[in-house]
Design an enzyme around this catalytic site. Structure first.
Site, PDB file in Angstrom:
ATOM      1  N   ASP A  51       0.816  -1.212   0.000  1.00  0.00           N
ATOM      2  CA  ASP A  51       0.000   0.000   0.000  1.00  0.00           C
ATOM      3  C   ASP A  51       0.855   1.271   0.000  1.00  0.00           C
ATOM      4  O   ASP A  51       0.380   2.351   0.336  1.00  0.00           O
ATOM      5  CB  ASP A  51      -0.934  -0.006   1.212  1.00  0.00           C
ATOM      6  CG  ASP A  51      -0.171  -0.131   2.522  1.00  0.00           C
ATOM      7  OD1 ASP A  51       1.054  -0.394   2.477  1.00  0.00           O
ATOM      8  OD2 ASP A  51      -0.779   0.061   3.586  1.00  0.00           O
ATOM      9  N   HIS A 255      23.028   2.823 -18.855  1.00  0.00           N
ATOM     10  CA  HIS A 255      22.072   3.238 -17.825  1.00  0.00           C
ATOM     11  C   HIS A 255      22.168   2.335 -16.588  1.00  0.00           C
ATOM     12  O   HIS A 255      21.168   1.868 -16.061  1.00  0.00           O
ATOM     13  CB  HIS A 255      20.650   3.273 -18.394  1.00  0.00           C
ATOM     14  CG  HIS A 255      20.384   4.489 -19.226  1.00  0.00           C
ATOM     15  ND1 HIS A 255      19.242   4.673 -19.960  1.00  0.00           N
ATOM     16  CD2 HIS A 255      21.129   5.607 -19.446  1.00  0.00           C
ATOM     17  CE1 HIS A 255      19.299   5.845 -20.589  1.00  0.00           C
ATOM     18  NE2 HIS A 255      20.433   6.424 -20.291  1.00  0.00           N
ATOM     19  N   ASP A 272      26.539   9.947 -13.697  1.00  0.00           N
ATOM     20  CA  ASP A 272      25.574  10.704 -14.497  1.00  0.00           C
ATOM     21  C   ASP A 272      24.433  11.025 -13.539  1.00  0.00           C
ATOM     22  O   ASP A 272      23.664  10.140 -13.156  1.00  0.00           O
ATOM     23  CB  ASP A 272      25.105   9.827 -15.668  1.00  0.00           C
ATOM     24  CG  ASP A 272      24.128  10.543 -16.591  1.00  0.00           C
ATOM     25  OD1 ASP A 272      23.557  11.561 -16.179  1.00  0.00           O
ATOM     26  OD2 ASP A 272      23.932  10.058 -17.727  1.00  0.00           O
ATOM     27  N   ASP A 283      21.266  17.515 -16.164  1.00  0.00           N
ATOM     28  CA  ASP A 283      21.722  16.190 -16.615  1.00  0.00           C
ATOM     29  C   ASP A 283      23.220  16.305 -16.888  1.00  0.00           C
ATOM     30  O   ASP A 283      23.622  16.793 -17.943  1.00  0.00           O
ATOM     31  CB  ASP A 283      20.933  15.815 -17.880  1.00  0.00           C
ATOM     32  CG  ASP A 283      21.213  14.398 -18.344  1.00  0.00           C
ATOM     33  OD1 ASP A 283      21.943  13.673 -17.641  1.00  0.00           O
ATOM     34  OD2 ASP A 283      20.697  14.029 -19.419  1.00  0.00           O
ATOM     35  N   HIS A 364      25.455   5.690 -28.631  1.00  0.00           N
ATOM     36  CA  HIS A 364      24.253   6.502 -28.373  1.00  0.00           C
ATOM     37  C   HIS A 364      24.365   7.855 -29.061  1.00  0.00           C
ATOM     38  O   HIS A 364      25.394   8.201 -29.623  1.00  0.00           O
ATOM     39  CB  HIS A 364      24.004   6.648 -26.865  1.00  0.00           C
ATOM     40  CG  HIS A 364      25.127   7.272 -26.092  1.00  0.00           C
ATOM     41  ND1 HIS A 364      25.389   8.622 -26.088  1.00  0.00           N
ATOM     42  CD2 HIS A 364      26.069   6.722 -25.268  1.00  0.00           C
ATOM     43  CE1 HIS A 364      26.411   8.871 -25.297  1.00  0.00           C
ATOM     44  NE2 HIS A 364      26.862   7.739 -24.790  1.00  0.00           N
ATOM     45  N   HIS A 368      20.056  15.359 -26.193  1.00  0.00           N
ATOM     46  CA  HIS A 368      18.593  15.358 -26.222  1.00  0.00           C
ATOM     47  C   HIS A 368      18.123  16.661 -25.610  1.00  0.00           C
ATOM     48  O   HIS A 368      18.848  17.302 -24.836  1.00  0.00           O
ATOM     49  CB  HIS A 368      18.044  14.148 -25.435  1.00  0.00           C
ATOM     50  CG  HIS A 368      18.640  14.006 -24.058  1.00  0.00           C
ATOM     51  ND1 HIS A 368      18.166  14.704 -22.973  1.00  0.00           N
ATOM     52  CD2 HIS A 368      19.693  13.286 -23.591  1.00  0.00           C
ATOM     53  CE1 HIS A 368      18.880  14.385 -21.898  1.00  0.00           C
ATOM     54  NE2 HIS A 368      19.833  13.541 -22.245  1.00  0.00           N
ATOM     55  N   HIS A 375      14.591  13.755 -20.623  1.00  0.00           N
ATOM     56  CA  HIS A 375      14.539  13.604 -22.078  1.00  0.00           C
ATOM     57  C   HIS A 375      13.309  14.395 -22.486  1.00  0.00           C
ATOM     58  O   HIS A 375      12.199  13.876 -22.492  1.00  0.00           O
ATOM     59  CB  HIS A 375      14.441  12.129 -22.482  1.00  0.00           C
ATOM     60  CG  HIS A 375      15.660  11.342 -22.095  1.00  0.00           C
ATOM     61  ND1 HIS A 375      15.669   9.993 -21.942  1.00  0.00           N
ATOM     62  CD2 HIS A 375      16.932  11.741 -21.827  1.00  0.00           C
ATOM     63  CE1 HIS A 375      16.888   9.588 -21.589  1.00  0.00           C
ATOM     64  NE2 HIS A 375      17.664  10.627 -21.511  1.00  0.00           N
ATOM     65  N   GLU A 398      26.736  15.013 -24.812  1.00  0.00           N
ATOM     66  CA  GLU A 398      27.220  13.923 -23.967  1.00  0.00           C
ATOM     67  C   GLU A 398      27.889  12.779 -24.715  1.00  0.00           C
ATOM     68  O   GLU A 398      27.457  11.627 -24.634  1.00  0.00           O
ATOM     69  CB  GLU A 398      26.061  13.368 -23.131  1.00  0.00           C
ATOM     70  CG  GLU A 398      24.792  13.041 -23.919  1.00  0.00           C
ATOM     71  CD  GLU A 398      23.687  12.502 -23.018  1.00  0.00           C
ATOM     72  OE1 GLU A 398      23.919  11.486 -22.338  1.00  0.00           O
ATOM     73  OE2 GLU A 398      22.601  13.118 -22.994  1.00  0.00           O
ATOM     74  N   TYR A 402      33.037   3.615 -24.559  1.00  0.00           N
ATOM     75  CA  TYR A 402      32.769   2.552 -23.594  1.00  0.00           C
ATOM     76  C   TYR A 402      33.425   1.263 -24.070  1.00  0.00           C
ATOM     77  O   TYR A 402      33.057   0.752 -25.135  1.00  0.00           O
ATOM     78  CB  TYR A 402      31.253   2.349 -23.448  1.00  0.00           C
ATOM     79  CG  TYR A 402      30.517   3.659 -23.263  1.00  0.00           C
ATOM     80  CD1 TYR A 402      30.367   4.220 -21.993  1.00  0.00           C
ATOM     81  CD2 TYR A 402      30.015   4.353 -24.361  1.00  0.00           C
ATOM     82  CE1 TYR A 402      29.711   5.443 -21.836  1.00  0.00           C
ATOM     83  CE2 TYR A 402      29.363   5.574 -24.211  1.00  0.00           C
ATOM     84  CZ  TYR A 402      29.218   6.118 -22.950  1.00  0.00           C
ATOM     85  OH  TYR A 402      28.583   7.316 -22.790  1.00  0.00           O
ATOM     86  N   ARG A 422      32.211   9.218 -20.127  1.00  0.00           N
ATOM     87  CA  ARG A 422      31.227  10.116 -20.763  1.00  0.00           C
ATOM     88  C   ARG A 422      31.388  11.478 -20.109  1.00  0.00           C
ATOM     89  O   ARG A 422      31.665  11.553 -18.901  1.00  0.00           O
ATOM     90  CB  ARG A 422      29.801   9.577 -20.583  1.00  0.00           C
ATOM     91  CG  ARG A 422      28.734  10.500 -21.128  1.00  0.00           C
ATOM     92  CD  ARG A 422      27.368   9.842 -21.364  1.00  0.00           C
ATOM     93  NE  ARG A 422      26.647   9.482 -20.163  1.00  0.00           N
ATOM     94  CZ  ARG A 422      26.464   8.231 -19.756  1.00  0.00           C
ATOM     95  NH1 ARG A 422      26.968   7.212 -20.445  1.00  0.00           N
ATOM     96  NH2 ARG A 422      25.794   7.989 -18.646  1.00  0.00           N
ATOM     97  N   GLU A 424      29.170  15.023 -19.981  1.00  0.00           N
ATOM     98  CA  GLU A 424      27.858  15.561 -20.381  1.00  0.00           C
ATOM     99  C   GLU A 424      27.608  16.927 -19.756  1.00  0.00           C
ATOM    100  O   GLU A 424      27.718  17.087 -18.534  1.00  0.00           O
ATOM    101  CB  GLU A 424      26.747  14.595 -19.938  1.00  0.00           C
ATOM    102  CG  GLU A 424      25.353  15.122 -20.224  1.00  0.00           C
ATOM    103  CD  GLU A 424      24.251  14.111 -19.933  1.00  0.00           C
ATOM    104  OE1 GLU A 424      24.462  13.207 -19.099  1.00  0.00           O
ATOM    105  OE2 GLU A 424      23.179  14.229 -20.560  1.00  0.00           O
TER     106      GLU A 424
HETATM  107  N1  GLY Z   1      20.897  10.670 -17.787  1.00  0.00           N
HETATM  108  C1  GLY Z   1      20.402  10.054 -18.942  1.00  0.00           C
HETATM  109  C2  GLY Z   1      20.945  10.690 -20.130  1.00  0.00           C
HETATM  110  O1  GLY Z   1      22.013  11.256 -20.083  1.00  0.00           O
HETATM  111  O2  GLY Z   1      20.331  10.729 -21.153  1.00  0.00           O
HETATM  112 MN    MN Z   2      22.888  11.990 -18.301  1.00  0.00          MN
HETATM  113 MN    MN Z   3      21.527  13.103 -21.056  1.00  0.00          MN
END
Ligand code: GLY
Ligand code: MN
Ligand code: MN
Length: 455
Positions: A51, A255, A272, A283, A364, A368, A375, A398, A402, A422, A424
């Protein structure tokens, strides 16, 4: 340990004003016609266990249109004598519920303190909307969020009763308003930019704190807790998305959010993490050596990613296609990997999306939209053509590389086994140069090595 945090971050910006909400509403409603009805339902609550619910966060369209944060709510707009009226349906005052779950603004509070003309108790949805529907030809509704509301509207569209037969009254079409709202949300106002800059600044300082507290054997979860603590201590609601805190091979999982391994000497950790401040996401990703010093192999890859990121940021200019940063980043990454012998193809071959080797190590996109959603909404290729950047858009940049030695699909270069990097940042498109909202987060090797482990 958090004493200086708020000082470094600086004073909080103003929240979105009532006038700005009303402007947003009119920007949408001026696109509709007189016999349209707009309904924006809240996001349903969801169960975490038995609950207990997940912490509630309303749908970003609801936050955008009127800033209402509570569940079981609905934003409505209808036209009366040529004027648009706005209304909120909200949970009514209920002493027992309020004792257990928290105070409610109720109907009176909603109309007094939120940017709407009227408010109703949520249990009056059916009565009030049925009445409105008599004068409506088209309903703008995001379906799938509120089953009861969907059924009311569907029933009204299907109805073949006296009103329809005699007077041709009642809705005949349902449309989704999301695309129109997305277009508005894509361009940020000065007040939104101030909130996003602040969210980025909180996140940048949280990364700095995590860097300071990194040393061999610290747990990924411990760094996560420092970041989350910093977000909340600084006044953010919390995370805009689950923190990715991956050391060693975990940094090669895009992720990864388990965050349960200890950080080992010699590994790089990739974090991240971004806060949500007054609904607006940051982000940011940074990657740093657990020991405080990059090995020469790690530094080689780091420098390639940083150069790619800087080249991509330089493309974030009004008039450029949104994918110009991606192209710039891919080119620098491919050139760098060719130079150090990881890729043996020509540059053109390496960049081929079908069989180029770059896609093994960079799989990737480079960015975005960013806003109320991490996103964020907004079409990237209207009419199949890449959208051109306009001032007020915010995009992440970003790139990463990898090298998962655990992957069965490719042979990982041994020198870089289980290295994930990475970098970003969050970038505002302006009339002139790119404005990096997260610029206070250190990112050169020199800056990072001077900070890591100094707590
Ligand atoms: N934190 C997810 C991305 O960088 O898109
Ligand atoms: Mn990110
Ligand atoms: Mn991102």
């Amino acid at each position: 340990m958090f004493e200086q945090l708020r000082e470094v971050i600086g004073p909080a910006p103003a929240p979105i004003s009532t006038e700005e909400y009303k402007t947003r509403q009119m920007n949408l409603l001026s696109q509709l016609e007189e016999h349209d009805l707009l309904l924006i339902p809240s996001r349903p609550e969801s169960i975490r266990s038995n609950d207990v619910h997940f912490p509630y966060r309303n749908h970003s369209d609801m936050l955008y249109m009127c800033g209402w944060e509570d569940p079981e709510s609905l934003f409505m707009a209808y036209s009366e004598n040529g004027n648009w009226k706005t209304a909120l349906f909200v949970q009514p005052k209920d002493i027992l519920k309020e004792i257990w779950e928290g105070r409610r603004p109720g109907v009176e509070g909603a109309v007094k303190d939120w940017p709407v003309d009227e408010a109703y108790a949520i249990d009056r949805i059916s009565t009030v909307i049925d009445e409105k529907l008599e004068k409506v030809k088209r309903v703008y509704l995001r379906q799938g969020l509120d089953a009861e509301l969907d059924a009311i509207i569907q029933d009204a569209v299907m109805r073949r009763d006296r009103l329809r037969q005699q007077f041709d009254l009642g809705p005949v079409a349902v449309e989704d308003p999301s695309a129109r709202i997305a277009e508005l949300r894509l361009i940020k106002s000065p007040a939104e930019i101030a909130l996003m800059r602040y969210s980025a600044q909180i996140s940048a300082q949280a990364h700095v704190m995590a860097m300071r507290h990194t040393s061999p054997d610290v747990g990924e979860w411990q760094l996560e807790s420092i970041i989350e603590c910093a977000f909340k201590y600084a006044g953010a609601q919390g995370n805009a998305y689950p923190c990715i805190v991956g050391s060693g091979e975990n940094a090669t999982i895009l992720h990864y959010t388990v965050n349960r391994d200890p950080c080992k000497e010699g590994d790089v950790i990739l974090i991240d993490a971004g806060s949500e401040y007054q609904g607006y996401a940051a982000d940011i990703t940074r990657s740093w050596p657990v020991s405080g010093a990059f090995t020469s192999a790690q530094a080689k890859i780091y420098d390639i990613v940083l150069e790619a990121q800087e080249a991509a940021i330089a493309e974030c200019k009004a008039g450029n296609p949104f994918n110009a940063p991606h192209k710039a980043a891919r080119t620098v990454l491919a050139k760098g990997l060719i130079e150090i012998g990881v890729i043996t193809q020509t540059l053109e071959e390496a960049l081929n999306p079908e069989n180029g080797e770059l896609r093994h190590w960079y799989m990737h996109n480079t960015g975005h939209w960013l806003g109320l959603d991490v996103h964020d909404v907004g079409v990237y290729r209207p009419n199949m053509e890449p959208r051109l950047f306009e001032p007020g858009m915010v995009i992440t940049v970003e790139p990463g590389l990898y090298f998962g030695a655990w992957r069965p699909d490719v042979e990982c270069p041994i020198e870089f086994a289980n290295l994930g990097i990475r970098i970003e940042d969050d970038v505002l498109i302006t009339e002139g140069e790119p404005d990096v909202l997260s610029k206070d987060c250190p990112k050169t090797i020199q800056e990072i090595e001077a900070i890591v482990g100094t707590a």
